[in-house]
Design a protein around this motif. Structure first.
Motif, PDB file in Angstrom:
ATOM      1  N   THR A   5      17.188  12.995   9.769  1.00  0.00           N
ATOM      2  CA  THR A   5      18.555  13.438  10.043  1.00  0.00           C
ATOM      3  C   THR A   5      18.832  14.801   9.401  1.00  0.00           C
ATOM      4  O   THR A   5      19.560  15.618   9.969  1.00  0.00           O
ATOM      5  N   THR A   6      18.235  15.070   8.244  1.00  0.00           N
ATOM      6  CA  THR A   6      18.421  16.359   7.582  1.00  0.00           C
ATOM      7  C   THR A   6      17.757  17.465   8.395  1.00  0.00           C
ATOM      8  O   THR A   6      18.334  18.530   8.605  1.00  0.00           O
ATOM      9  N   VAL A   7      16.556  17.218   8.850  1.00  0.00           N
ATOM     10  CA  VAL A   7      15.841  18.201   9.669  1.00  0.00           C
ATOM     11  C   VAL A   7      16.608  18.451  10.965  1.00  0.00           C
ATOM     12  O   VAL A   7      16.748  19.596  11.412  1.00  0.00           O
ATOM     13  N   GLN A   8      17.118  17.369  11.553  1.00  0.00           N
ATOM     14  CA  GLN A   8      17.879  17.515  12.788  1.00  0.00           C
ATOM     15  C   GLN A   8      19.141  18.340  12.551  1.00  0.00           C
ATOM     16  O   GLN A   8      19.481  19.225  13.353  1.00  0.00           O
ATOM     17  N   ALA A   9      19.845  18.080  11.465  1.00  0.00           N
ATOM     18  CA  ALA A   9      21.063  18.826  11.150  1.00  0.00           C
ATOM     19  C   ALA A   9      20.747  20.300  10.924  1.00  0.00           C
ATOM     20  O   ALA A   9      21.473  21.188  11.394  1.00  0.00           O
ATOM     21  N   GLY A  11      18.261  21.958  12.173  1.00  0.00           N
ATOM     22  CA  GLY A  11      17.915  22.507  13.482  1.00  0.00           C
ATOM     23  C   GLY A  11      19.149  22.810  14.314  1.00  0.00           C
ATOM     24  O   GLY A  11      19.217  23.837  14.988  1.00  0.00           O
ATOM     25  N   GLN A  12      20.138  21.923  14.255  1.00  0.00           N
ATOM     26  CA  GLN A  12      21.366  22.147  15.006  1.00  0.00           C
ATOM     27  C   GLN A  12      22.136  23.354  14.472  1.00  0.00           C
ATOM     28  O   GLN A  12      22.687  24.149  15.234  1.00  0.00           O
ATOM     29  N   VAL A  13      22.152  23.510  13.146  1.00  0.00           N
ATOM     30  CA  VAL A  13      22.824  24.659  12.545  1.00  0.00           C
ATOM     31  C   VAL A  13      22.120  25.943  12.964  1.00  0.00           C
ATOM     32  O   VAL A  13      22.768  26.941  13.314  1.00  0.00           O
ATOM     33  N   ARG A  14      20.813  25.925  12.943  1.00  0.00           N
ATOM     34  CA  ARG A  14      20.042  27.109  13.335  1.00  0.00           C
ATOM     35  C   ARG A  14      20.284  27.447  14.806  1.00  0.00           C
ATOM     36  O   ARG A  14      20.459  28.608  15.167  1.00  0.00           O
ATOM     37  N   LEU A  15      20.302  26.433  15.653  1.00  0.00           N
ATOM     38  CA  LEU A  15      20.545  26.650  17.071  1.00  0.00           C
ATOM     39  C   LEU A  15      21.938  27.224  17.302  1.00  0.00           C
ATOM     40  O   LEU A  15      22.121  28.144  18.097  1.00  0.00           O
ATOM     41  N   ALA A  16      22.937  26.699  16.600  1.00  0.00           N
ATOM     42  CA  ALA A  16      24.305  27.211  16.729  1.00  0.00           C
ATOM     43  C   ALA A  16      24.368  28.675  16.288  1.00  0.00           C
ATOM     44  O   ALA A  16      25.047  29.496  16.922  1.00  0.00           O
ATOM     45  N   GLU A  17      23.663  29.017  15.210  1.00  0.00           N
ATOM     46  CA  GLU A  17      23.634  30.402  14.738  1.00  0.00           C
ATOM     47  C   GLU A  17      22.967  31.313  15.765  1.00  0.00           C
ATOM     48  O   GLU A  17      23.435  32.429  16.008  1.00  0.00           O
ATOM     49  N   LEU A  18      21.910  30.862  16.384  1.00  0.00           N
ATOM     50  CA  LEU A  18      21.254  31.656  17.429  1.00  0.00           C
ATOM     51  C   LEU A  18      22.174  31.863  18.626  1.00  0.00           C
ATOM     52  O   LEU A  18      22.207  32.952  19.218  1.00  0.00           O
ATOM     53  N   HIS A  19      22.950  30.845  18.981  1.00  0.00           N
ATOM     54  CA  HIS A  19      23.897  30.980  20.082  1.00  0.00           C
ATOM     55  C   HIS A  19      24.983  31.997  19.739  1.00  0.00           C
ATOM     56  O   HIS A  19      25.350  32.830  20.576  1.00  0.00           O
ATOM     57  N   ARG A  20      25.499  31.932  18.509  1.00  0.00           N
ATOM     58  CA  ARG A  20      26.523  32.893  18.089  1.00  0.00           C
ATOM     59  C   ARG A  20      25.965  34.315  18.106  1.00  0.00           C
ATOM     60  O   ARG A  20      26.636  35.253  18.534  1.00  0.00           O
ATOM     61  N   GLN A  21      24.738  34.472  17.637  1.00  0.00           N
ATOM     62  CA  GLN A  21      24.109  35.794  17.623  1.00  0.00           C
ATOM     63  C   GLN A  21      23.905  36.318  19.049  1.00  0.00           C
ATOM     64  O   GLN A  21      24.166  37.484  19.330  1.00  0.00           O
ATOM     65  N   ALA A  22      23.480  35.450  19.949  1.00  0.00           N
ATOM     66  CA  ALA A  22      23.281  35.862  21.341  1.00  0.00           C
ATOM     67  C   ALA A  22      24.612  36.260  21.982  1.00  0.00           C
ATOM     68  O   ALA A  22      24.686  37.247  22.726  1.00  0.00           O
TER      69      ALA A  22
END
Length: 67
Positions: A5-9, A11-22
């Motif tokens: 669950t920690t790894v998943q969380a 990963g989700q934070v990283r994905l959200a940051e990549l979306h914001r950057q894009a």
């Protein structure tokens, strides 16, 4: 070992940051494109700048100091 669950969380934070950057990059590209279009639409600014520089160069200089 990190739980799933920690790894998943993370990963989700990283994905959200990549979306914001894009999204931020897309907005910056759109702004550059709009500025470029506005600049091309207004036409060449060279003659106006050249005239201003010519007036500035031909202005009278300071009066020479007399003895």
């Amino acid at each position: 070992m990190i739980e799933h669950t920690t790894v998943q969380a993370l990963g989700q934070v990283r994905l959200a940051e990549l979306h914001r950057q894009a999204q931020r990059d897309a907005m910056a590209r759109a702004a550059r494109k709009a500025r470029r279009a506005r600049r091309q639409q207004s036409g060449p600014r060279g003659p106006g700048i050249l005239a201003a520089v010519t007036v500035w160069v031909r202005r009278p200089g300071p009066a020479p100091e007399g003895s």
